[in-house]
Motif scaffolding. Structure first.
Motif, PDB file in Angstrom:
ATOM      1  N   TRP A  50       0.808  -1.215   0.000  1.00  0.00           N
ATOM      2  CA  TRP A  50       0.000   0.000   0.000  1.00  0.00           C
ATOM      3  C   TRP A  50       0.845   1.270   0.000  1.00  0.00           C
ATOM      4  CZ3 TRP A  50      -5.589   0.264   1.060  1.00  0.00           C
ATOM      5  CH2 TRP A  50      -6.182  -0.998   1.007  1.00  0.00           C
ATOM      6  N   TYR A  51       0.349   2.290  -0.720  1.00  0.00           N
ATOM      7  CA  TYR A  51       0.886   3.650  -0.679  1.00  0.00           C
ATOM      8  C   TYR A  51      -0.253   4.565  -0.236  1.00  0.00           C
ATOM      9  CZ  TYR A  51       4.937   2.040  -3.381  1.00  0.00           C
ATOM     10  OH  TYR A  51       6.067   1.376  -3.797  1.00  0.00           O
ATOM     11  N   ALA A  52       0.095   5.728   0.306  1.00  0.00           N
ATOM     12  CA  ALA A  52      -0.938   6.617   0.820  1.00  0.00           C
ATOM     13  C   ALA A  52      -0.549   8.074   0.664  1.00  0.00           C
ATOM     14  CB  ALA A  52      -1.197   6.316   2.301  1.00  0.00           C
ATOM     15  N   ALA A  83       1.553  -1.091  -5.199  1.00  0.00           N
ATOM     16  CA  ALA A  83       2.900  -1.558  -5.555  1.00  0.00           C
ATOM     17  C   ALA A  83       2.876  -2.594  -6.676  1.00  0.00           C
ATOM     18  CB  ALA A  83       3.587  -2.145  -4.327  1.00  0.00           C
ATOM     19  N   LYS A  84       3.774  -2.397  -7.634  1.00  0.00           N
ATOM     20  CA  LYS A  84       3.949  -3.327  -8.744  1.00  0.00           C
ATOM     21  C   LYS A  84       5.396  -3.830  -8.733  1.00  0.00           C
ATOM     22  CE  LYS A  84      -0.168  -2.405 -10.475  1.00  0.00           C
ATOM     23  NZ  LYS A  84      -1.271  -3.381 -10.392  1.00  0.00           N
ATOM     24  N   CYS A 113       3.386   8.426   1.215  1.00  0.00           N
ATOM     25  CA  CYS A 113       4.018   7.411   2.054  1.00  0.00           C
ATOM     26  C   CYS A 113       3.877   6.014   1.462  1.00  0.00           C
ATOM     27  CB  CYS A 113       3.389   7.401   3.443  1.00  0.00           C
ATOM     28  SG  CYS A 113       3.598   8.915   4.374  1.00  0.00           S
ATOM     29  N   LEU A 114       4.910   5.216   1.671  1.00  0.00           N
ATOM     30  CA  LEU A 114       4.850   3.784   1.446  1.00  0.00           C
ATOM     31  C   LEU A 114       4.511   3.158   2.789  1.00  0.00           C
ATOM     32  CD1 LEU A 114       5.479   0.968   0.193  1.00  0.00           C
ATOM     33  CD2 LEU A 114       7.898   1.438   0.681  1.00  0.00           C
ATOM     34  N   LEU A 115       3.482   2.317   2.835  1.00  0.00           N
ATOM     35  CA  LEU A 115       3.090   1.659   4.072  1.00  0.00           C
ATOM     36  C   LEU A 115       3.642   0.241   4.112  1.00  0.00           C
ATOM     37  CD1 LEU A 115      -0.697   2.698   4.222  1.00  0.00           C
ATOM     38  CD2 LEU A 115       1.306   3.974   5.018  1.00  0.00           C
ATOM     39  N   ASP A 116       4.005  -0.216   5.289  1.00  0.00           N
ATOM     40  CA  ASP A 116       4.419  -1.608   5.494  1.00  0.00           C
ATOM     41  C   ASP A 116       3.262  -2.316   6.179  1.00  0.00           C
ATOM     42  OD1 ASP A 116       5.434  -4.045   6.298  1.00  0.00           O
ATOM     43  OD2 ASP A 116       7.259  -3.251   7.195  1.00  0.00           O
ATOM     44  N   THR A 117       2.475  -3.075   5.405  1.00  0.00           N
ATOM     45  CA  THR A 117       1.279  -3.725   5.941  1.00  0.00           C
ATOM     46  C   THR A 117       1.449  -5.238   6.062  1.00  0.00           C
ATOM     47  OG1 THR A 117       0.228  -4.090   3.767  1.00  0.00           O
ATOM     48  CG2 THR A 117      -0.136  -1.945   4.818  1.00  0.00           C
ATOM     49  N   ARG A 118       2.685  -5.711   6.084  1.00  0.00           N
ATOM     50  CA  ARG A 118       2.926  -7.153   6.112  1.00  0.00           C
ATOM     51  C   ARG A 118       2.533  -7.784   7.442  1.00  0.00           C
ATOM     52  NH1 ARG A 118       9.107  -7.278   4.785  1.00  0.00           N
ATOM     53  NH2 ARG A 118       8.931  -5.461   6.169  1.00  0.00           N
TER      54      ARG A 118
END
Length: 251
Positions: A50-52, A83-84, A113-118
């Motif tokens: 995810w990006y935001a 993200a690709k 922002c780049l989110l880290d949703t792992r």
């Protein structure tokens, strides 16, 4: 190319088409990253991360709650799993973030922002609705966009710098994990832990000396309440439950 609205995003063939159908007063900001985008643990961003577009009030740093709930003075305005991964390069393709004219802020700053949703499986959030876990976020290397400027700045083709990573905030009402029971059986130590939050990844640090505890790559998440942890009995002399550091690989 994609266009993100306040509650829905549409894939369009060209930016001109997106503008033609948009409210003339709406604000459209193009955004992309060059790649390769990486998590703070050094691994490449996963497909579908995810990006935001975020906003923070004047004089305050951007903060994001781990469970996606609003943090005072900050807001995730728009977000999507953009993200690709192509030819080994992880990046955010050109996307049009469109803010409804009624929702545009007149103060504060916007940032991408780049989110880290792992989760514990090392994969980005892919469920229904918004992510239920955000470990950290990376403010993409780009000057802050002042809301009073009319958001005229084009933010296409930015680089990402790991120095801008920040850990998300623990949601309100979430306390410290509590160890309720401890049992050694064969070569493993079993212990039950309560007061866990499904919005956080947890890990165990343990060792033979109190001042020399080593992080174990054993992330756990997704449970509200109580869960059982296991570690090697030889590492069970001293241990505690901690939040999984962003620098530890999630895989």
């Amino acid at each position: 190319m994609e266009i993100l609205r306040k509650s829905v995003f549409l894939t369009l063939m060209a930016f001109a088409a997106s503008v033609a159908f948009a409210d003339a007063k709406n604000v459209c900001i193009p955004f992309s990253t060059l790649g390769p985008d990486k998590y703070l643990d050094g691994t490449d961003v996963k497909q579908g991360e995810w990006y935001a577009l975020c906003w923070s009030d004047t004089g305050s740093d951007l903060k994001i709650n781990a469970d996606f709930t609003p943090y005072t003075g900050s807001e995730i305005v728009l977000s999507a799993p953009l993200a690709k991964v192509k030819d080994g390069n992880a990046y955010c393709p050109t996307t049009i973030f469109q803010i409804d004219s009624n929702d545009v802020k007149t103060s504060g700053t916007y940032s991408f922002c780049l989110l880290d949703t792992r989760g514990a499986d090392g994969l980005p959030y892919s469920g229904t609705g918004k992510p239920t876990i955000i470990n950290g976020f990376l403010v993409v290397d780009n000057p802050a966009i002042e809301a009073s400027s009319g958001l005229s700045l084009s933010s296409t083709g930015n680089a990402t710098e790991s120095a801008n990573y920040a850990e998300t905030e623990v949601p309100a009402g979430v306390g410290d994990p509590k160890i309720d029971s401890f049992t050694i059986m064969d070569d493993e130590a079993y212990f039950e832990v309560s007061n866990l939050s499904g919005a956080l990844r947890y890990n165990v640090i343990s060792g033979s000396e109190l001042g020399n505890l080593n992080s174990l790559v054993n992330p756990f998440t997704g449970v509200d309440g109580k869960a059982e942890f296991r570690i090697s009995a030889t590492d069970a002399k001293f241990f505690k439950i901690v939040r999984q550091p962003l620098t530890e690989k999630a895989e």
